[in-house]
Design a protein around this motif. Structure first.
Motif, PDB file in Angstrom:
ATOM      1  N   ALA A  13      -5.885  13.133  -6.271  1.00  0.00           N
ATOM      2  CA  ALA A  13      -6.120  11.631  -6.366  1.00  0.00           C
ATOM      3  C   ALA A  13      -7.290  11.240  -5.828  1.00  0.00           C
ATOM      4  CB  ALA A  13      -4.913  10.935  -5.627  1.00  0.00           C
ATOM      5  N   ALA A  14      -8.238  12.317  -5.776  1.00  0.00           N
ATOM      6  CA  ALA A  14      -9.376  11.668  -4.884  1.00  0.00           C
ATOM      7  C   ALA A  14     -10.286  10.516  -5.591  1.00  0.00           C
ATOM      8  CB  ALA A  14     -10.393  13.066  -5.316  1.00  0.00           C
ATOM      9  N   LYS A  15     -10.003   9.980  -6.770  1.00  0.00           N
ATOM     10  CA  LYS A  15     -10.705   9.047  -7.424  1.00  0.00           C
ATOM     11  C   LYS A  15     -10.152   7.534  -6.917  1.00  0.00           C
ATOM     12  CE  LYS A  15     -12.021  10.939 -11.814  1.00  0.00           C
ATOM     13  NZ  LYS A  15     -11.799  10.870 -12.988  1.00  0.00           N
ATOM     14  N   TYR A  16      -8.777   7.676  -6.391  1.00  0.00           N
ATOM     15  CA  TYR A  16      -8.166   6.605  -6.139  1.00  0.00           C
ATOM     16  C   TYR A  16      -7.707   6.418  -4.689  1.00  0.00           C
ATOM     17  CZ  TYR A  16      -8.057   7.179 -11.233  1.00  0.00           C
ATOM     18  OH  TYR A  16      -8.124   7.449 -12.368  1.00  0.00           O
ATOM     19  N   ILE A  17      -7.401   7.793  -4.003  1.00  0.00           N
ATOM     20  CA  ILE A  17      -6.480   7.630  -2.879  1.00  0.00           C
ATOM     21  C   ILE A  17      -7.186   6.693  -1.752  1.00  0.00           C
ATOM     22  CG2 ILE A  17      -7.670   9.786  -1.947  1.00  0.00           C
ATOM     23  CD1 ILE A  17      -3.924   8.929  -1.861  1.00  0.00           C
ATOM     24  N   GLU A  18      -8.336   6.785  -1.733  1.00  0.00           N
ATOM     25  CA  GLU A  18      -8.930   5.758  -0.692  1.00  0.00           C
ATOM     26  C   GLU A  18      -8.676   4.300  -0.828  1.00  0.00           C
ATOM     27  OE1 GLU A  18     -12.759   8.059   1.353  1.00  0.00           O
ATOM     28  OE2 GLU A  18     -12.908   7.625  -0.742  1.00  0.00           O
ATOM     29  N   GLU A  19      -8.659   4.013  -2.038  1.00  0.00           N
ATOM     30  CA  GLU A  19      -8.585   2.526  -2.398  1.00  0.00           C
ATOM     31  C   GLU A  19      -6.883   1.923  -2.150  1.00  0.00           C
ATOM     32  OE1 GLU A  19      -9.273  -0.945  -5.954  1.00  0.00           O
ATOM     33  OE2 GLU A  19      -9.341   1.196  -6.361  1.00  0.00           O
ATOM     34  N   THR A  20      -6.197   3.135  -2.456  1.00  0.00           N
ATOM     35  CA  THR A  20      -4.672   3.030  -2.055  1.00  0.00           C
ATOM     36  C   THR A  20      -4.416   2.839  -0.793  1.00  0.00           C
ATOM     37  OG1 THR A  20      -4.144   4.267  -4.336  1.00  0.00           O
ATOM     38  CG2 THR A  20      -2.421   4.131  -2.415  1.00  0.00           C
ATOM     39  N   LEU A  21      -5.050   3.768   0.013  1.00  0.00           N
ATOM     40  CA  LEU A  21      -4.918   3.907   1.517  1.00  0.00           C
ATOM     41  C   LEU A  21      -5.057   2.608   2.245  1.00  0.00           C
ATOM     42  CD1 LEU A  21      -5.687   7.550   2.176  1.00  0.00           C
ATOM     43  CD2 LEU A  21      -3.365   6.444   2.234  1.00  0.00           C
ATOM     44  N   THR A  22      -6.239   2.032   1.677  1.00  0.00           N
ATOM     45  CA  THR A  22      -6.891   0.723   1.942  1.00  0.00           C
ATOM     46  C   THR A  22      -5.773  -0.387   1.929  1.00  0.00           C
ATOM     47  OG1 THR A  22      -9.241   1.261   1.854  1.00  0.00           O
ATOM     48  CG2 THR A  22      -8.554  -1.082   1.814  1.00  0.00           C
ATOM     49  N   CYS A  23      -5.238  -0.427   0.831  1.00  0.00           N
ATOM     50  CA  CYS A  23      -4.287  -1.350   0.534  1.00  0.00           C
ATOM     51  C   CYS A  23      -3.011  -1.134   1.319  1.00  0.00           C
ATOM     52  CB  CYS A  23      -3.649  -1.170  -0.945  1.00  0.00           C
ATOM     53  SG  CYS A  23      -4.889  -1.716  -2.189  1.00  0.00           S
ATOM     54  N   ILE A  24      -2.855   0.103   1.740  1.00  0.00           N
ATOM     55  CA  ILE A  24      -1.666   0.315   2.657  1.00  0.00           C
ATOM     56  C   ILE A  24      -1.964  -0.248   4.011  1.00  0.00           C
ATOM     57  CG2 ILE A  24      -0.247   2.136   3.764  1.00  0.00           C
ATOM     58  CD1 ILE A  24       0.345   1.518   0.641  1.00  0.00           C
ATOM     59  N   ILE A  25      -3.016  -0.041   4.356  1.00  0.00           N
ATOM     60  CA  ILE A  25      -3.583  -0.322   6.029  1.00  0.00           C
ATOM     61  C   ILE A  25      -3.646  -1.862   6.035  1.00  0.00           C
ATOM     62  CG2 ILE A  25      -4.188   1.981   6.466  1.00  0.00           C
ATOM     63  CD1 ILE A  25      -7.149   0.523   6.732  1.00  0.00           C
ATOM     64  N   ILE A  90       4.918   4.670  -2.936  1.00  0.00           N
ATOM     65  CA  ILE A  90       3.759   4.104  -3.821  1.00  0.00           C
ATOM     66  C   ILE A  90       2.739   5.081  -4.465  1.00  0.00           C
ATOM     67  CG2 ILE A  90       1.559   3.045  -3.194  1.00  0.00           C
ATOM     68  CD1 ILE A  90       3.687   1.085  -2.508  1.00  0.00           C
ATOM     69  N   ASP A  91       2.586   5.041  -5.826  1.00  0.00           N
ATOM     70  CA  ASP A  91       1.788   5.988  -6.318  1.00  0.00           C
ATOM     71  C   ASP A  91       0.263   6.225  -5.931  1.00  0.00           C
ATOM     72  OD1 ASP A  91       3.978   6.817  -7.937  1.00  0.00           O
ATOM     73  OD2 ASP A  91       3.242   5.604  -9.691  1.00  0.00           O
ATOM     74  N   ALA A  92      -0.200   7.304  -6.000  1.00  0.00           N
ATOM     75  CA  ALA A  92      -1.542   7.569  -5.399  1.00  0.00           C
ATOM     76  C   ALA A  92      -2.469   6.828  -6.012  1.00  0.00           C
ATOM     77  CB  ALA A  92      -1.855   9.110  -5.388  1.00  0.00           C
ATOM     78  N   ASP A  93      -2.367   6.210  -6.981  1.00  0.00           N
ATOM     79  CA  ASP A  93      -3.402   5.263  -7.879  1.00  0.00           C
ATOM     80  C   ASP A  93      -2.860   3.973  -7.711  1.00  0.00           C
ATOM     81  OD1 ASP A  93      -1.369   5.633  -9.478  1.00  0.00           O
ATOM     82  OD2 ASP A  93      -2.743   6.086 -11.428  1.00  0.00           O
ATOM     83  N   ASP A  94      -1.795   3.444  -6.853  1.00  0.00           N
ATOM     84  CA  ASP A  94      -1.530   2.066  -7.164  1.00  0.00           C
ATOM     85  C   ASP A  94      -2.376   1.237  -5.928  1.00  0.00           C
ATOM     86  OD1 ASP A  94       0.547   2.804  -8.713  1.00  0.00           O
ATOM     87  OD2 ASP A  94       2.118   2.460  -7.245  1.00  0.00           O
ATOM     88  N   CYS A  95      -2.390   0.084  -6.215  1.00  0.00           N
ATOM     89  CA  CYS A  95      -3.138  -1.074  -5.372  1.00  0.00           C
ATOM     90  C   CYS A  95      -2.110  -2.119  -5.038  1.00  0.00           C
ATOM     91  CB  CYS A  95      -4.381  -1.227  -5.745  1.00  0.00           C
ATOM     92  SG  CYS A  95      -5.602  -0.041  -5.969  1.00  0.00           S
ATOM     93  N   PRO A  96      -1.196  -1.806  -4.208  1.00  0.00           N
ATOM     94  CA  PRO A  96      -0.089  -2.866  -4.078  1.00  0.00           C
ATOM     95  C   PRO A  96      -0.898  -4.063  -3.046  1.00  0.00           C
ATOM     96  CG  PRO A  96       0.035  -0.999  -2.189  1.00  0.00           C
ATOM     97  CD  PRO A  96      -0.901  -0.710  -3.144  1.00  0.00           C
ATOM     98  N   TYR A  97      -0.020  -5.348  -3.575  1.00  0.00           N
ATOM     99  CA  TYR A  97      -0.515  -6.697  -2.856  1.00  0.00           C
ATOM    100  C   TYR A  97      -0.379  -6.503  -1.280  1.00  0.00           C
ATOM    101  CZ  TYR A  97      -0.895  -8.955  -7.467  1.00  0.00           C
ATOM    102  OH  TYR A  97      -1.349  -9.352  -8.516  1.00  0.00           O
ATOM    103  N   PRO A  98      -1.082  -7.136  -0.581  1.00  0.00           N
ATOM    104  CA  PRO A  98      -0.833  -7.048   0.867  1.00  0.00           C
ATOM    105  C   PRO A  98       0.495  -7.342   1.584  1.00  0.00           C
ATOM    106  CG  PRO A  98      -2.970  -8.257   0.246  1.00  0.00           C
ATOM    107  CD  PRO A  98      -2.132  -8.074  -0.859  1.00  0.00           C
TER     108      PRO A  98
END
Length: 106
Positions: A13-25, A90-98
């Motif tokens: 998930a290297a392409k997406y994981i940082e964006e997903t983690l940003t949404c999580i935090i 949460i999938d590794a390429d998801d960007c959930p709303y805050p």
């Protein structure tokens, strides 16, 4: 003790994981455990997760599988190891709303 676990099962998930983690935090509700299962990724997913939390300190757990087991096995592992009342995948390429975790918890 938190009542919610947010779990991410990641494989390459290297392409997406940082964006997903940003949404999580950036969730409006932060009283949750964060569990990340690295399903034997062959890219640098694991290193990206570790480096992300060095830059953005937050409590989390990272579990590494020795062999690739697939999404179902990752989720099965999570379901049998969390101790919280509620669980959110949460999938590794998801960007959930805050406000996703807050809305679901309420």
């Amino acid at each position: 003790m938190n009542n919610v676990t947010v779990a991410i099962c990641a494989y390459n998930a290297a392409k997406y994981i940082e964006e997903t983690l940003t949404c999580i935090i950036n969730q409006t509700f932060q009283k949750f455990d964060l569990l990340i299962v690295n399903d034997c990724s062959t890219d640098n997913t694991r290193e990206l997760v570790i480096n992300f939390f060095k830059k953005h300190p937050r409590q989390y757990s990272l579990v590494d599988f020795d062999v690739n087991k697939g999404l179902a096995a990752g989720r099965y592992f999570v379901e049998h190891h969390v101790t919280t009342k509620y669980l959110l995948f949460i999938d590794a390429d998801d960007c959930p709303y805050p406000n996703l975790v807050e809305k679901l918890y309420n």
